[in-house]
Design an enzyme around this catalytic site. Structure first.
Site, short mmCIF file in Angstrom:
data_model
loop_
_atom_site.label_atom_id
_atom_site.label_comp_id
_atom_site.label_asym_id
_atom_site.label_seq_id
_atom_site.Cartn_x
_atom_site.Cartn_y
_atom_site.Cartn_z
N GLU A 1 0.20 -1.27 5.51
CA GLU A 1 1.40 -0.47 6.47
C GLU A 1 0.94 0.76 6.77
O GLU A 1 1.50 1.16 7.90
CB GLU A 1 2.55 -0.85 5.90
CG GLU A 1 3.72 -0.59 6.71
CD GLU A 1 4.30 0.75 6.59
OE1 GLU A 1 5.40 1.18 7.33
OE2 GLU A 1 3.69 1.71 5.79
N ASP B 1 0.76 -1.27 0.07
CA ASP B 1 -0.05 0.03 0.06
C ASP B 1 0.88 1.09 -0.13
O ASP B 1 2.05 1.14 0.45
CB ASP B 1 -0.64 0.10 1.41
CG ASP B 1 -0.35 0.24 2.52
OD1 ASP B 1 0.95 -0.66 2.81
OD2 ASP B 1 -0.56 1.07 3.31
#
Length: 280
Positions: free
Chosen positions: A174, A80
């Site tokens: 994350e 991400d």
């Protein structure tokens, strides 16, 4: 394929995580990159590579015969990106033989990478830089790590470099603090692992940043200002007062090393209600 070529490809796949989401992954678009990587692993001869329902990607390169007893080494990166400045098509820009000066990015907003704001740029003179065009983030955090790990895997396999078992894991979310929540440590299978995510060249960090998120809500009382004496409670002003009560010297600008901080990341509000978002 070179690592930078993979990076140029990966960053065009938008994968912003969503801190307001209650799902895992927090955004379905992260599966797009995960599935691309699974196909790439299979093409490299790793048919057991998998992604689970929560968008964690796992792959293993079996040990070279005779190296089965070596420690199992893992490599981890996240799929991400942040959600800010990620609402348009991502256009990577390659600048060869960078001259060490302010770098116009060429996007619609006329953004410039300024040496005065980023002093380390002058140390990159003569090198090749990869940026976005300024309209969005690039997403090298952490698709650069993904690209490096994938390129390493390709090189080890194609050049038949002797090695122990190598374990690879890519995580979602994350950037919103959830990357490790559902990580299958046992299935990952490593004895030791490195997270490939940022930092200076040749730098290895053996400790990690720790923080928590704090959201503070303020409820006010709105009334016509002509009759507000001793009655109105302005939530926005109360929020400002609250923040001013925190230690002035304990912000990221003023702290270093193990010193803690209060980091105000976002604020919103009006007379009736206000909200402050912090990283502590």
């Amino acid at each position: 394929m070179r690592a930078y070529e993979r990076l140029l490809k990966y960053v065009t796949v938008r994968t912003p995580s969503d801190e307001t989401s209650t799902t895992v992954p927090s955004s379905a678009c992260q599966f797009d990159l995960a599935q691309d990587l699974i196909r790439e692993f299979i093409n490299l001869g790793l048919p057991k590579a998998r992604t689970d329902e929560k968008c964690y990607v796992y792959a293993q390169i079996p040990a070279t015969p005779g190296y089965e007893n070596c420690p199992k080494i893992g490599f981890i990166a996240h799929l991400d990106t942040v959600s800010d400045f990620c609402d348009k098509k991502i256009v990577p820009v390659v600048t060869e033989n960078y001259d060490g000066r302010d770098l116009p990015l060429g996007g619609s907003d006329g953004r410039v990478l300024s040496v005065s704001m980023f002093p380390h740029l002058k140390d990159l003179k003569g090198r090749t830089l990869i940026t976005s065009n300024g309209d969005t983030i690039l997403g090298a955090d952490d698709k650069a790590g993904v690209a490096e790990i994938m390129t390493m895997a390709e090189q080890i396999i194609k050049e038949n470099i002797p090695h122990g078992k190598i374990c690879i894991g890519f995580t979602p979310d994350e950037e919103v603090g959830g990357g490790a929540d559902h990580f299958d440590v046992k299935g990952f299978g490593a004895d030791f692992a490195y997270t490939v995510d940022g930092g200076a060249e040749s730098e290895i960090e053996y400790e990690n940043f720790n923080a928590v998120r704090a959201d503070v809500d303020f409820k006010g009382f709105n009334i016509h200002p002509g009759s507000a004496k001793n009655t109105m409670i302005n939530a926005a002003l109360v929020a400002m007062e609250f923040n001013n009560m925190l230690p002035a010297g304990e912000t990221p600008r003023d702290t270093d090393g193990y010193e803690g901080f209060y980091h105000l990341t976002r604020m919103s509000g009006n007379v009736e209600k206000a909200n402050l978002n912090y990283i502590l």
